[in-house]
Write a protein that holds these residues in place. Structure first.
Motif, short mmCIF file in Angstrom:
data_model
loop_
_atom_site.label_atom_id
_atom_site.label_comp_id
_atom_site.label_asym_id
_atom_site.label_seq_id
_atom_site.Cartn_x
_atom_site.Cartn_y
_atom_site.Cartn_z
N ASP A 235 -5.38 -1.14 -7.89
CA ASP A 235 -6.68 -1.60 -7.37
C ASP A 235 -6.70 -1.58 -5.84
N SER A 236 -5.51 -1.57 -5.22
CA SER A 236 -5.44 -1.58 -3.76
C SER A 236 -5.52 -0.19 -3.16
N VAL A 237 -5.37 0.86 -3.99
CA VAL A 237 -5.44 2.23 -3.49
C VAL A 237 -6.87 2.52 -3.06
N GLN A 238 -7.02 2.99 -1.85
CA GLN A 238 -8.36 3.18 -1.30
C GLN A 238 -8.36 4.33 -0.30
N LEU A 239 -9.18 5.34 -0.56
CA LEU A 239 -9.35 6.45 0.36
C LEU A 239 -10.71 6.33 1.02
N PHE A 345 5.68 12.32 6.86
CA PHE A 345 4.22 12.43 6.90
C PHE A 345 3.60 12.00 5.56
N ALA A 346 4.14 12.51 4.45
CA ALA A 346 3.59 12.20 3.13
C ALA A 346 3.79 10.73 2.77
N PHE A 347 4.96 10.18 3.08
CA PHE A 347 5.25 8.79 2.74
C PHE A 347 4.35 7.84 3.55
N THR A 348 4.10 8.19 4.80
CA THR A 348 3.20 7.38 5.63
C THR A 348 1.80 7.37 5.04
N PHE A 349 1.32 8.52 4.64
CA PHE A 349 -0.02 8.61 4.05
C PHE A 349 -0.11 7.76 2.79
N PHE A 350 0.89 7.86 1.92
CA PHE A 350 0.90 7.08 0.69
C PHE A 350 0.88 5.58 0.99
N SER A 351 1.71 5.16 1.94
CA SER A 351 1.81 3.73 2.27
C SER A 351 0.52 3.19 2.85
N VAL A 352 -0.20 4.03 3.58
CA VAL A 352 -1.44 3.59 4.22
C VAL A 352 -2.56 3.41 3.20
N VAL A 353 -2.70 4.35 2.26
CA VAL A 353 -3.80 4.27 1.29
C VAL A 353 -3.50 3.27 0.19
N ASN A 354 -2.24 2.86 0.07
CA ASN A 354 -1.86 1.90 -0.97
C ASN A 354 -1.90 0.49 -0.40
N PHE A 355 -1.45 -0.48 -1.19
CA PHE A 355 -1.29 -1.84 -0.69
C PHE A 355 -0.26 -1.80 0.44
N TYR A 356 -0.63 -2.25 1.63
CA TYR A 356 0.19 -2.00 2.81
C TYR A 356 0.96 -3.23 3.28
N GLU A 357 2.23 -3.02 3.53
CA GLU A 357 3.05 -3.94 4.31
C GLU A 357 3.92 -3.10 5.22
N SER A 358 4.14 -3.56 6.42
CA SER A 358 4.86 -2.73 7.40
C SER A 358 6.25 -2.35 6.91
N ARG A 359 6.91 -3.24 6.17
CA ARG A 359 8.27 -2.94 5.74
C ARG A 359 8.32 -1.74 4.80
N TYR A 360 7.20 -1.41 4.16
CA TYR A 360 7.19 -0.24 3.28
C TYR A 360 7.50 1.04 4.04
N LEU A 361 7.27 1.04 5.35
CA LEU A 361 7.48 2.24 6.17
C LEU A 361 8.88 2.31 6.77
N ILE A 362 9.76 1.41 6.38
CA ILE A 362 11.12 1.43 6.91
C ILE A 362 11.82 2.77 6.65
N PRO A 363 11.68 3.40 5.46
CA PRO A 363 12.31 4.72 5.29
C PRO A 363 11.83 5.74 6.32
N VAL A 364 10.55 5.69 6.67
CA VAL A 364 10.01 6.61 7.67
C VAL A 364 10.58 6.29 9.04
N VAL A 365 10.61 5.02 9.39
CA VAL A 365 11.14 4.60 10.69
C VAL A 365 12.59 5.05 10.83
N ILE A 366 13.37 4.90 9.78
CA ILE A 366 14.78 5.26 9.84
C ILE A 366 14.96 6.76 10.00
N ILE A 367 14.24 7.54 9.21
CA ILE A 367 14.39 9.00 9.28
C ILE A 367 13.86 9.53 10.61
#
Length: 517
Positions: A235-239, A345-367
Motif C-alpha cells: 500500500d506504500s508503493v507510490q509512483l 541506481f535501481a535499488f535507490t529507485f525501489f527504496s524511494v517508491v516504496n515505504f521509505y526509511e533512510s537505513r534501507y539505502l545503506i547497501p547503496v551508501v556502502i557500495i
C-alpha cells in the motif's frame, strides 16, 4: 604459502580487531526502534520452536511478510551461543565483519592492495555502518549478499553468484532488485550479442534458481496468509509526484549526510584531470556539471527536486562514462564496477517508491562511497610511498571526524540507555499489573513485551496504554520522540515526579498519581 597470504592481509586483520574492540561497548544494549519491536521479537519467537523459513513460522505482525533467512540464521546462532541480547548483537556484528572481509578481498582481487585498504577504511569509518553493525536488522546482510552477488556474477562464478542471489532474495524483498539488474544484463547481452550461448544459459540458470525458490516462498505465503507481499508495504508503493520529497531525502542520505558530500566532491575533482587529459569533451561537460550541482545541492541545500534528480542522473552518467571510456581496468573489474553502479541506481529507485526509511539505502551508501570511491582515489592519485601514506591517513582522519560528528546514530545508544533505566525503575518499584501510560510507543512495547530485550525476565506489564486515563497510576515522559510532550502533567497537578534519568541530552521522567481516581 600461508605467510604471503597473511602478509597481504595484515591491515585487514588489524582493522577487524580494532573494529570489534570498538563495538564491544555496544553489544550489551537491548534493541533499538525497528529491531526492538519487529526483528528481535520475531527472532525470539522463532527461537522457541527452531529455525524455519516458511511464512507462517512467526506471526506476520512480527515478520512483516519478509522472507525469514536472516531470522533463521540468527536462531541457529542463538542455539549455538545462547539467546541473550549480547549473543544476538554478536550475530549481527559477525555479519558486519564478513562484509569488511568481502570488501577488502573483492577490491584487492579486482584492483589493488592500496584500493583495498582505502575501501576498508571508508567502510569502517562510515558512521551508518559503524553504528548499525551490531543492530539486529537486515540492512548489512543485504549489502553483503548484494556485493558478493555482483562480484561472483562479474567473474563468471555462477554457482556462488546464484547462492548469493538466493541469500539476497531471502533476506528481504528489496533484494529482488538485483534480480532485475541481472535479468536486464542477460537480455542486453543477447541483444548486443556479447555473450555466447553457453554463457547465456549459465547466466539464466544463475538467476532462475534463486528466482524459483523465492517465487515458491511467495506462492506458499499466498496460500497460507492470503497475500503474496505484505499488504501494509504494498500500500506504500507510490509512483507519483507525492514521492518527490522522499527522493530528495534519499539523495541527501546517499550523497550528503554524515559529510559524505566532501567524498564525492573529491572524487569529482580527481575525475576532472582524467577527462581533460583524455580530451573527452562530452565526458568533461558531464563532470563539470555534476561537480557544480554537487556544490549547489550539498552546500546550499536547495529544495528543488531538479537539483537532486539531476545530480543523481548526472553522477550515474559520469560514473558510467568514466568506467567505460577512461578507467584502465581489465574486463572483469570494469564489469564489476558497471553492475555496482546499475544496482545502486535501481535499488535507490525501489527504496524511494516504496515505504521509505533512510537505513534501507545503506547497501547503496556502502557500495557507492566505499567500493566506487576507493577505486577513484586509488587510480588517480600518485602511487609513490609518501603519497600513499598521505592518502590513507587523510581518508582515516576524515572517517574518524565523520563518526565523531554523527549525532543521530550515536544518540540511539543514549536513548536505549535511558529507556533501560526507566524499565529498571518499574521492575524494582512497580507491580506488573499497575496502570501505566507511555506516550512513547517504544517505551510501551519495552514494558509490555519481554521479547524487546529490556525486561530482565519473561514477566511483562499487562496494563500499559498510550494515553492517560482516569485509572492511570503512572505516566512516562521522554524526549526521545519529538512529538511527545507533557501536556496535562504539572508539578502541582494530580501527578508528582518520582523518577528522572538523563544521559547527555536524552532524558525520561516517571510520574505517579497522588491519589487514584
Amino acid at each position: 604459502m600461508l605467510l604471503p597470504i597473511l602478509k597481504q592481509r595484515i591491515f585487514l586483520i588489524a582493522a577487524i580487531i580494532i573494529f570489534i574492540l570498538a563495538k564491544i561497548p555496544h553489544l550489551g544494549y537491548a534493541f533499538y526502534w525497528d529491531e526492538s519491536w519487529v526483528y528481535a521479537p520475531a527472532i525470539k519467537l522463532m527461537y522457541e520452536h527452531g529455525p524455519d523459513l516458511l511464512p507462517t513460522a512467526i506471526s506476520p505482525d512480527y515478520s512483516r511478510g519478509h522472507p525469514l533467512l536472516f531470522h533463521a540464521l540468527c536462531v541457529v546462532w542463538m542455539k549455538l551461543f545462547g539467546a541473550s541480547n549480547f549473543s544476538m548483537h554478536c550475530f549481527a556484528l559477525f555479519i558486519s565483519v564478513l562484509l569488511v572481509v568481502a570488501v577488502y578481498e573483492i577490491v584487492l582481487k579486482l584492483f589493488s592492495k592500496r584500493a583495498a585498504i582505502i575501501a576498508t577504511i571508508l567502510l569502517l569509518s562510515n558512521s551508518n555502518f559503524f553504528f548499525q553493525s551490531s543492530f539486529v536488522m537486515t540492512d548489512i546482510m543485504l549489502a553483503l549478499s548484494a556485493l558478493l552477488g555482483i562480484y561472483y556474477y562479474s567473474i563468471k562464478k555462477y554457482l556462488p553468484a546464484s547462492v548469493a542471489l538466493a541469500v539476497l532474495f531471502f533476506t528481504k524483498e528489496s533484494g529482488l532488485v538485483m534480480g532485475v539488474v541481472v535479468g536486464i544484463d542477460i537480455v542486453a547481452g543477447l541483444v548486443r550479442r556479447k555473450s555466447d550461448l553457453k554463457d547465456t544459459v549459465k547466466k539464466c540458470l544463475t538467476l532462475a534458481f534463486p528466482s524459483l525458490l523465492i517465487g515458491l516462498f511467495f506462492v506458499i505465503q499466498k496460500y497460507q496468509l492470503g497475500w503474496y507481499l505484505y499488504p501494509n508495504h504494498t500500500d506504500s508503493v507510490q509512483l507519483s509526484l507525492d514521492k518527490t520529497h522522499v527522493l530528495q531525502m534519499g539523495m541527501k542520505f546517499i550523497f550528503s549526510d554524515e559529510q559524505r558530500y566532501w567524498l564525492y566532491i573529491l572524487a569529482g575533482l580527481i575525475m576532472m584531470p582524467v577527462a581533460i587529459k583524455g580530451k573527452n569533451k562530452k565526458a568533461l561537460a558531464f563532470l563539470l556539471l555534476t561537480l557544480l550541482l554537487f556544490t549547489c545541492v550539498f552546500i546550499f541545500y536547495p529544495k528543488d527536486l531538479v537539483f537532486y534528480l539531476g545530480v543523481g542522473i548526472l553522477f550515474v552518467s559520469a560514473a558510467v562514462i568514466f568506467v567505460t571510456e577512461w578507467l584502465v581496468l581489465d574486463r572483469v573489474a570494469r564489469r564489476f564496477t558497471e553492475l555496482s553502479v546499475y544496482f545502486c541506481f535501481a535499488f535507490t529507485f525501489f527504496s524511494v517508491v516504496n515505504f521509505y526509511e533512510s537505513r534501507y539505502l545503506i547497501p547503496v551508501v556502502i557500495i557507492c562511497s566505499v567500493v566506487l570511491v576507493s577505486i577513484l582515489l586509488d587510480k588517480y592519485t600518485p602511487r609513490q610511498g609518501k603519497w600513499s601514506t598521505v592518502l590513507i591517513v587523510a581518508v582515516s582522519v576524515a572517517g574518524a571526524l565523520s563518526i565523531y560528528s554523527t549525532e543521530f546514530e550515536r544518540v540511539a545508544y543514549d536513548r536505549m540507555r535511558v529507556q533501560q533505566h526507566v524499565v529498571d525503575y518499574f521492575e524494582k518499584n512497580v507491580a506488573y499489573d499497575e496502570p501505566i501510560c507511555c506516550f512513547s510507543f517504544l517505551q510501551e512495547v519495552h514494558l509490555n513485551d519481554y521479547k524487546t530485550g529490556f525486561l530482565h525476565g519473561t514477566q511483562q506489564y499487562t496494563n500499559v496504554t498510550e494515553n492517560i486515563t482516569d485509572s492511570s497510576r503512572y505516566v512516562v515522559l521522554d524526549n526521545i520522540d519529538p512529538f511527545l510532550h507533557s501536556e496535562g502533567i504539572h508539578p502541582d497537578s494530580s501527578f508528582v515526579q518520582v523518577y528522572r534519568y538523563q544521559y547527555r541530552d536524552v532524558w525520561a521522567e516517571v510520574y505517579r498519581r497522588k491519589t487514584v481516581q
